[in-house]
Each structure stands twice: as C-alpha cells, then as structure tokens.
Write an enzyme that holds these catalytic residues in place. Structure first.
Site, PDB file in Angstrom:
ATOM      1  N   SER A  78       0.798  -1.233   0.000  1.00  0.00           N
ATOM      2  CA  SER A  78       0.000   0.000   0.000  1.00  0.00           C
ATOM      3  C   SER A  78       0.827   1.277   0.000  1.00  0.00           C
ATOM      4  O   SER A  78       0.277   2.365  -0.202  1.00  0.00           O
ATOM      5  CB  SER A  78      -0.948   0.023   1.209  1.00  0.00           C
ATOM      6  OG  SER A  78      -2.003  -0.891   1.019  1.00  0.00           O
ATOM      7  N   LYS A  81       0.409   3.500  -3.000  1.00  0.00           N
ATOM      8  CA  LYS A  81      -0.778   4.318  -3.262  1.00  0.00           C
ATOM      9  C   LYS A  81      -0.474   5.797  -3.516  1.00  0.00           C
ATOM     10  O   LYS A  81      -0.994   6.381  -4.474  1.00  0.00           O
ATOM     11  CB  LYS A  81      -1.782   4.150  -2.127  1.00  0.00           C
ATOM     12  CG  LYS A  81      -2.392   2.749  -2.080  1.00  0.00           C
ATOM     13  CD  LYS A  81      -3.226   2.521  -0.829  1.00  0.00           C
ATOM     14  CE  LYS A  81      -3.826   1.118  -0.819  1.00  0.00           C
ATOM     15  NZ  LYS A  81      -4.534   0.810   0.445  1.00  0.00           N
ATOM     16  N   TYR A 203      -3.517  -2.659  -9.984  1.00  0.00           N
ATOM     17  CA  TYR A 203      -3.293  -2.398  -8.565  1.00  0.00           C
ATOM     18  C   TYR A 203      -2.491  -3.533  -7.929  1.00  0.00           C
ATOM     19  O   TYR A 203      -1.551  -3.298  -7.159  1.00  0.00           O
ATOM     20  CB  TYR A 203      -4.638  -2.211  -7.865  1.00  0.00           C
ATOM     21  CG  TYR A 203      -4.528  -2.097  -6.369  1.00  0.00           C
ATOM     22  CD1 TYR A 203      -3.920  -0.985  -5.780  1.00  0.00           C
ATOM     23  CD2 TYR A 203      -5.001  -3.111  -5.538  1.00  0.00           C
ATOM     24  CE1 TYR A 203      -3.807  -0.890  -4.398  1.00  0.00           C
ATOM     25  CE2 TYR A 203      -4.892  -3.019  -4.164  1.00  0.00           C
ATOM     26  CZ  TYR A 203      -4.286  -1.912  -3.600  1.00  0.00           C
ATOM     27  OH  TYR A 203      -4.166  -1.818  -2.236  1.00  0.00           O
ATOM     28  N   TYR A 255      -4.446   5.342   7.578  1.00  0.00           N
ATOM     29  CA  TYR A 255      -5.772   4.741   7.682  1.00  0.00           C
ATOM     30  C   TYR A 255      -6.532   5.220   8.914  1.00  0.00           C
ATOM     31  O   TYR A 255      -6.560   6.402   9.223  1.00  0.00           O
ATOM     32  CB  TYR A 255      -5.663   3.211   7.673  1.00  0.00           C
ATOM     33  CG  TYR A 255      -4.940   2.661   6.484  1.00  0.00           C
ATOM     34  CD1 TYR A 255      -5.266   3.065   5.194  1.00  0.00           C
ATOM     35  CD2 TYR A 255      -3.903   1.737   6.642  1.00  0.00           C
ATOM     36  CE1 TYR A 255      -4.601   2.555   4.095  1.00  0.00           C
ATOM     37  CE2 TYR A 255      -3.235   1.210   5.548  1.00  0.00           C
ATOM     38  CZ  TYR A 255      -3.587   1.627   4.275  1.00  0.00           C
ATOM     39  OH  TYR A 255      -2.925   1.126   3.202  1.00  0.00           O
ATOM     40  N   VAL A 273       1.151  -3.404   4.104  1.00  0.00           N
ATOM     41  CA  VAL A 273       1.096  -4.686   4.806  1.00  0.00           C
ATOM     42  C   VAL A 273       2.322  -5.553   4.511  1.00  0.00           C
ATOM     43  O   VAL A 273       2.493  -6.600   5.130  1.00  0.00           O
ATOM     44  CB  VAL A 273      -0.195  -5.463   4.449  1.00  0.00           C
ATOM     45  CG1 VAL A 273      -1.412  -4.719   4.962  1.00  0.00           C
ATOM     46  CG2 VAL A 273      -0.283  -5.731   2.953  1.00  0.00           C
TER      47      VAL A 273
END
Length: 622
Positions: A78, A81, A203, A255, A273
């Site tokens: 992630s 992103k 992705y 997050y 992660v």
C-alpha cells in the site's frame, strides 16, 4: 541483521556521526520487539522472514543513514498508493482526479468495500477503493504500457530500476476477491470507466513491486526534496503535486490510525502490509522502516515505534516550529563594529566612527521562508536612527521561497526611496540578482561575492555623504608630502625624498611575492595595494588594503625577516621606494633622521596591524 551505515551520494561508509548513532540507537531499542503478526491474507506475505528489521533516513540533499536490513527486498504494497495517485494527478490533472476520488479521512479499515454515501466516490486515494480508482486513471497505449509507466515512475523516486515480484503478484491475483469486489463497485458507480479487472490487476501489480528499506527512504527523500531525487537529480514529480500528495498522506496515509499518527509523529506517511512505512519531513528528510510484523491497523509495529521515537528525538513533528524558522538573522552589526579590510586615513576613520551606525550588516542563515523573511524585513525597518547603507549577507541561507524574494525586493525598493542602498552578498544569486544584472548606479544597490567588499562599498557611501564640502578624497602625494616623513624638518624631508625611487605598478600586478627578502621601504603616493593570503583550498583572500598615504615593507626592513604575504596592486599604484642599502646608510650618515622615521613607521605599522587584526576578528576566517 545488517550493519549500521551512512552514505553520501551513494557511497557507503561506517556510521560514526551523530545522526547515524541516533538511528542505530533507535534500531537497537526496538530490535527485540517481536509483537504483531504477519499479513496472512496474501499467502506469499506470510512466508517472509518475520524478524527482518531495517531503519533508514535519507536527507533532501542525498545523505543516507541506516541500520539493519537495508537491502532486504520486500513488496511495496500500500505504500504504492501515494505514488500512483501522484502519477494520476500528473496524467489527468487535479480537477479530473478530484471528480473521482475524495481526499477525506475515513476512520475505517483500508479494505472497506464502501463509497462516501454523499459523493459516491472513494473517500481518499490511500484506501484500496481510492487506490484502484487512481490506477484506472493512468494513461498509456494498453494495460502493459500503463503498468510500465507506473514502474518507471516509482523507479525515478527510488533512483534505480524496480522490478515486480512475480510470486507475490500471483498470490495477490489468486486471492484478491475483496479488491475485485471494490473494482466492480467502482465500475457500477461510474468512478472508473475501464474494465474493472484491468484496474484491479494493475493495482495488484503495483503492490507487488520489490523495494528495499533504502529505496523507500530515497522515495521519501524525493518527496521531501520537492519531487527531485537527491541522488540522481531527476525530477519525479512537480512541486505543486508533491504538496497535494503529502497533504493527503498527512490526513489519510495511516488509515484509521491517522489521528494518533499526526499527533504523536507529525509526518506525512504511508504504511503497507508488506511491513514497510515511509514518512516525510518536507524540505528536510525521508524516513523508511521495514519490519513485517503488523498491528491491528495493518502497519508495522516496529515501524510505528521507530517513527514515533525518531520524531521525538530529532524534533521532526511538522508542526514543531523552531526559533530558527522565525529568526533568519544570524547576527547584525554596524560598519563601525566590523570595518572592512581597507585601511582608512585618520579623517575617514573619524567620520566612520561618527556615522558608521548609518551602515549596518545583517547576516542571514537557514531556509528563508515567509517567517524568516518577515523577521528580517521587520528588523531592518525597526533599525533605530537613519540608515544610509545596508548589507544583507545570504551566503549561509539555503532555500529562499518566492514570497521571501518578493519581500526582500520590496524592502530594497522601500529603502531606495529613503536614500538607503542595499548591498547583497549573494554570489549564488539566491534572490535572482547576478552581479552583472544590476547597474552600479541602480538606486536599490549592488550584488557582491563577499561581505568585505560589500562593507567597503557601504563605508564609501557613508564617507561620500558626510565628508565636509570641498574636502576631497585621497589625492596623489609627492614623497616629501607623505605622512611617514611628516616628523622631519623641511630640509630633512627634501633631502630624504631624493633617496627614494619612484615606481608605477599596473592594477593586478604582483608588487612583492610572499617569502621575498626585505626589498625596501614602500610609501604609497597614489592608488592602493592589497595584502593577500591563501586558504587551505587555494582561494586568495584580502587580508588588508592600503591606500594613498600609507606604507609597507617596514617589518622586513627593521627585523630582517621575509615578507609573509603576497602584495598586489589593487589599482594602478605609484610607489616611492627607499632601497635597503640607502635605508641602512641612514644609521651612520643621519641617525637622527632615521630615528624620527622609525618612530613614525612604528606608530603607523602598529595602527595598521591593529586595524587588520580587528577586521579579521570581526569578520572571522573566510
């Protein structure tokens, strides 16, 4: 575990500096913490070495510090992103991207299958829904070309070619049903207008790119450096888009733990992660941590702890404003307190003692942003008394913002309107004015390469303004008019003057070389000479300049020592020279004349030496 290292421009060396030791201390502090669990919903991520641990810090000018597993490869996950979001912004523009992706925190887990109930858009590009939407916006000829553009973009940030981990990609593609559901939700809501399977596959691929802890630190440092990789100097992203990306990272990058992160760490950041965390202090540094054991929010346990500790130790919270950010003025003083290295005659010295406070020097330092520029302008405007000349020394200033340039330009214009001229010591043209770009007669002022020349210029402005009417500056002398002979009777001056030889030296020519034996007593009848020295790097500097009515060569003549400095003609100079042989004859033929001459020379030499020492003490070594 890997060793502690420090790198400059990519060259590794043993870490023994303050920052390197701090990094290693923090690494050692959290090395024993094995709490947290591996990400097991992607089978390949559950197969990594669980106790791998690396901490890396890269500065915006390319210095890299690190401890532990800096070169262990892991997938970016992630942390990809913000970089795909950046590329989407570059491809489509902020307005089009904003029509499809919001920038609001969610307070929900990153994998939530939902859209904002009011806008029907993903809440931000840092959650999976927003990231898949961003991946769908990347331009290219076909799916392969679009992913290749993502890979190349990431590589520019990292400063090396990154490669995809095929095993992790296959594992994600095999088990990524939840992300496929998000893709179809986005397609159904009209957020993406391509095949949702293509967007989700892209992705998966971007999340499967292999990076190292060092790579992530340099990617963060590139964001800190306004989008320019500090090692390769290649621009990876424009400045305005860097601001957009870092803003979203600040509020959404961690997050549902974003609020706690901002208050305790205070850095724009993104976790993944795969075990990585990337954090940025804009304009200064990038931080990366790799440790695959995760907390309940999906972030590295040790990564969060390390970032919190480094922020506390190094004072990195982006809302922690230091005094230096408010005060750009390193020191300030008048030309009376720190004169130039041009030796003045007694009349000029008297004028400068009286009016020297009308010319002031401000030494600036640090990055000159709005706060620093504002404090500088205010300090100048609040200077008590009349100001005729001002030196702004910017050599120790780093970055100068556009608003700071505007404010200092306005200050120059404001001062010019009152008759005050400004000398900028700005050899790197940080304010945009090169020495050749300003007319010497420009009422705003001049640009100089060094502070001493600027100070001399300001002294001359003061002298020109306050010198009594009709009193000229230096005029050429004859030998018998020189102050060195002033204590002699008229017939003695006339007789001794005949023993001097007259020499004219062109500007820039060497008069006396360092280490030369005594060469005579030199009286300056017109013009100036410069006594110089070299620093360790071979650059030549002015020790002192001597003008009309002054002398040199006395010490070698009296003590029999060699010249300790080179002496050059600073302008075309006319000298009267009493050769050593004739000087020595005075002992037997005219001892009373020699005694009077020596007393005058000793007093003059002491005055000149004392002035030179005071100038050096005031200005410091170059």
């Amino acid at each position: 575990m890997g060793p502690s290292v420090a790198e400059t421009r990519g060259t590794a060396a043993t870490a023994n500096g303050v920052v390197a030791r701090i990094i290693d201390e923090v690494y050692q502090r959290f090395r024993a913490d094995t709490s947290g669990t591996l990400a097991d919903y992607i089978p390949e991520l559950a197969a990594v070495q669980p106790d791998s641990f690396g901490v890396c810090l890269a500065t915006a000018d390319g210095r890299v510090y690190g401890s532990g597993d800096l070169e262990t490869a892991f997938t970016i996950q992630s942390i990809s992103k913000p970089f795909t979001y950046a590329l989407a912004l570059a491809d489509r523009g902020t307005a089009e991207v904003a029509e499809r992706i919001d920038v609001e925190p969610t307070g929900e887990p990153f994998y939530e299958i939902s859209l904002d109930p009011r806008t029907q858009r993903p809440r931000n590009p840092m959650i999976n829904a927003g990231a898949i939407a961003a991946a769908s916006l990347i331009e290219g000829r076909d799916a392969a070309d679009r992913f290749e553009r993502i890979r190349r973009s990431y590589s520019r940030f990292a400063g090396r070619e990154l490669r995809m981990n095929e095993a992790v990609y296959a594992s994600e593609a095999r088990t990524g049903y939840r992300n496929r559901a998000i893709g179809y939700l986005l397609r159904g809501a009209g957020i993406i207008d391509i095949d949702p399977d293509e967007a989700v596959d892209r992705y998966f691929r971007q999340c499967s790119l292999d990076v190292t802890c060092r790579d992530l630190a340099l990617m963060a440092a590139t964001l800190a450096n306004n989008g320019v990789n500090p090692l390769t100097h290649e621009r990876a992203l424009s400045g305005p888009l860097v601001e957009q990306v870092l803003s979203v990272m600040t509020t959404c990058g961690m997050y549902d733990a974003a609020g706690d992160w901002v208050t305790t760490v205070g850095l724009p950041a993104k976790s993944g992660v795969g075990g990585g965390i990337l954090a940025v202090l804009p304009g200064q540094i990038g931080i990366a941590v790799y440790s695959p054991r995760l907390d309940a929010h999906g972030s590295s346990v040790r990564g969060v702890q390390v970032c919190r500790e480094l922020s506390h130790r190094l004072g990195l919270h982006f809302l922690h404003v230091t005094r230096a950010a408010h005060t750009a003025i390193r020191t300030a003083y008048s030309v009376t307190e720190a004169p130039s290295r041009l030796r003045r005659d007694p009349d000029e010295l008297a004028l400068l003692r009286r009016y020297g406070d009308h010319a002031r020097i401000f030494e600036l330092h640090g990055d000159l942003l709005f706060a620093g520029a504002e404090s500088t302008v205010r300090a100048v405007e609040e200077t008590p008394g009349e100001l005729d000349a001002l030196v702004l020394d910017l050599r120790e200033v780093g970055y100068v913002s556009a608003v700071a340039i505007r404010m200092l330009d306005d200050l120059q214009a404001e001062l010019a309107a009152t008759g005050c001229r400004v000398a900028l010591v700005d050899p790197e043209a940080k304010l945009g004015h090169f020495s050749s770009s300003l007319d010497p007669a420009d009422p705003r002022g001049r640009v100089f390469a060094d502070r001493d020349s600027a100070t001399e210029w300001c002294e001359q402005l003061v002298l020109d303004k306050y010198r009594p009417p009709g009193e000229a500056a230096h005029t050429a002398l004859t030998v018998d008019q020189h102050p060195a002979l002033s204590d002699l009777a008229e017939h003695e001056r006339e007789g001794l003057a005949k023993e001097f030889e007259i020499r004219t030296i062109a500007r820039g020519e060497l008069v006396i070389a360092r280490d030369s034996p005594r060469a005579g007593l030199f009286l300056i009848l017109d013009g100036r000479v410069r006594i110089t020295f070299e620093d360790r790097s071979g650059h030549r500097h002015r020790l002192v300049s001597l003008a009309t009515g002054m002398s040199f060569g006395e010490i070698p003549m009296l003590a029999g020592v060699r010249f300790t400095n080179d002496i050059y003609a600073e302008s075309t100079v006319r000298l009267a020279v009493l050769p050593p042989a004739k000087f020595d004859l005075l002992t037997s033929e005219a001892p009373e004349i020699k005694l009077a001459l020596l007393e005058r020379l000793a007093a003059t030499a002491y005055t000149q030496s004392d002035a030179a020492i005071r100038a050096l003490a005031a200005h410091g070594a170059p």
